[in-house]
Design an enzyme around this catalytic site. Structure first.
Site, PDB file in Angstrom:
ATOM      1  N   LYS A   1       0.803  -1.217   0.000  1.00  0.00           N
ATOM      2  CA  LYS A   1       0.000   0.000   0.000  1.00  0.00           C
ATOM      3  C   LYS A   1       0.843   1.277   0.000  1.00  0.00           C
ATOM      4  O   LYS A   1       0.476   2.283   0.590  1.00  0.00           O
ATOM      5  CB  LYS A   1      -0.974   0.011   1.187  1.00  0.00           C
ATOM      6  CG  LYS A   1      -1.866  -1.216   1.272  1.00  0.00           C
ATOM      7  CD  LYS A   1      -2.596  -1.491  -0.039  1.00  0.00           C
ATOM      8  CE  LYS A   1      -3.618  -0.416  -0.373  1.00  0.00           C
ATOM      9  NZ  LYS A   1      -4.340  -0.708  -1.649  1.00  0.00           N
TER      10      LYS A   1
ATOM     11  N   HIS B   1       7.605  -7.086  -2.842  1.00  0.00           N
ATOM     12  CA  HIS B   1       7.497  -6.346  -1.582  1.00  0.00           C
ATOM     13  C   HIS B   1       8.741  -6.591  -0.714  1.00  0.00           C
ATOM     14  O   HIS B   1       8.763  -6.215   0.452  1.00  0.00           O
ATOM     15  CB  HIS B   1       6.241  -6.764  -0.818  1.00  0.00           C
ATOM     16  CG  HIS B   1       4.962  -6.265  -1.419  1.00  0.00           C
ATOM     17  ND1 HIS B   1       4.804  -4.969  -1.847  1.00  0.00           N
ATOM     18  CD2 HIS B   1       3.776  -6.885  -1.662  1.00  0.00           C
ATOM     19  CE1 HIS B   1       3.573  -4.802  -2.319  1.00  0.00           C
ATOM     20  NE2 HIS B   1       2.944  -5.960  -2.231  1.00  0.00           N
TER      21      HIS B   1
ATOM     22  N   ARG C   1       6.156   5.911   0.993  1.00  0.00           N
ATOM     23  CA  ARG C   1       4.955   6.651   1.373  1.00  0.00           C
ATOM     24  C   ARG C   1       5.009   6.948   2.866  1.00  0.00           C
ATOM     25  O   ARG C   1       5.614   6.185   3.631  1.00  0.00           O
ATOM     26  CB  ARG C   1       3.714   5.817   1.047  1.00  0.00           C
ATOM     27  CG  ARG C   1       2.395   6.544   1.196  1.00  0.00           C
ATOM     28  CD  ARG C   1       1.226   5.631   0.849  1.00  0.00           C
ATOM     29  NE  ARG C   1      -0.025   6.381   0.808  1.00  0.00           N
ATOM     30  CZ  ARG C   1      -1.230   5.828   0.653  1.00  0.00           C
ATOM     31  NH1 ARG C   1      -1.324   4.506   0.506  1.00  0.00           N
ATOM     32  NH2 ARG C   1      -2.311   6.566   0.632  1.00  0.00           N
TER      33      ARG C   1
END
Length: 295
Positions: free
Chosen positions: A35, A92, A111
């Site tokens: 995410k 990931h 992020r």
């Protein structure tokens, strides 16, 4: 001799699947936390490499997740071997768990951890756990799912939780382990760091910068439609083709593209919660990384 990659394993991932992977010169490895802009960067790579918004296959077929145990490794590798264009592969796994080849480009998207965590909370609620267990060979979930804590309570516990970062990469220590490793490599010629907020603020500029770094030539007249195709709104409209769900692990593909903005995590914490977060991150990552990450 170079240090061998660290092996990261969970119920549905194994970075050992990178061992012996036959890289090609020019391959792009997209290394992100959950995410944090993974699908966004996959789409950007697809647009820059293929030069058209009309993709020839679903995005996660063009850019498979090599570590994921839901698909046999040989199936994924055959699909990649058949691609005639420059390849862009999802992981990931932090860069210390992936073979580092000087012919290959590595891009890490960062992020704000609080925003990433809130998106992760909602993503977990959108997963079909029974289907995921079926695909990865894990035991099926037992009993009712139970009621989830409100996101504010969950986020506070996520900040405070003590855990092994190498065992739980989506924890706050795991997120900062991943980013600290990439930060330490940021001056290497084939490693690129991208901030999620820079994509929000100047998507076209970031796409042009990456194209230049990777030696990808895009005709001037194509830029407007390529940049438009990479916007959050356009990607959400194409969720059936772009969401990472060809094997049916999402309950709602459009919900995968939930909001795509910044600041939501910070707004869920009071002053003391934010203070705890900053104290915790200061103990987990170098100050120059945190200044860049939190700006």
């Amino acid at each position: 001799m170079p240090t061998p990659p660290h092996r990261y394993r969970s119920d549905d991932e194994d970075s050992g699947r990178w061992t012996g992977f036959p890289f090609r010169a020019g391959d792009i490895v997209i290394s992100t936390r959950s995410k944090s802009g993974t699908t966004w960067m996959q789409m950007i790579c697809a647009l820059l490499v293929l030069g058209t918004p009309e993709l020839p296959a679903p995005l996660n077929h063009l850019s498979p997740w090599l570590d994921w145990l839901a698909e046999p490794r040989d199936v994924v590798c055959r699909r990649l071997a058949a691609q005639p264009h420059r390849r862009f592969i999802k992981t990931h796994t932090p860069l210390d768990g992936v073979p580092l080849d000087p012919r290959v480009h590595y891009v890490v998207v960062a992020r704000h951890p609080l925003d990433m965590a809130v998106s992760l909370y909602h993503q977990v609620g959108n997963l079909d756990r029974a289907r995921l267990a079926e695909l990865t060979g894990q035991g099926a979930p037992v009993g009712p799912a139970g009621e989830r804590r409100p996101v504010e309570q969950w986020l506070a516990s996520w900040i405070d939780r003590e855990t092994d970062p190498r065992a739980e990469l989506d924890s706050l220590p795991g997120v900062l382990l991943h980013l600290s490793d990439a930060w330490a490599r940021r001056h290497e010629p084939n490693v690129e760091l991208v901030h999620y907020d820079d994509l929000l603020a100047d998507l076209g500029g970031e796409m042009r910068r990456l194209a230049g770094r990777w030696g990808l030539e895009v005709p001037a007249e194509r830029w407007p439609e390529l940049v438009e195709a990479a916007t959050f709104g356009r990607m959400r409209e194409r969720a059936d083709q772009l969401a990472p769900d060809t094997l049916g692990v999402l309950r709602d593909r459009r919900a995968f593209f939930r909001q795509g903005r910044s600041g939501q995590g910070r707004h869920l914490l009071d002053e003391s919660g934010l203070a705890r977060y900053h104290k915790r991150t200061a103990a987990l990552a170098p100050p120059d990384l945190l200044t860049w990450l939190h700006r």
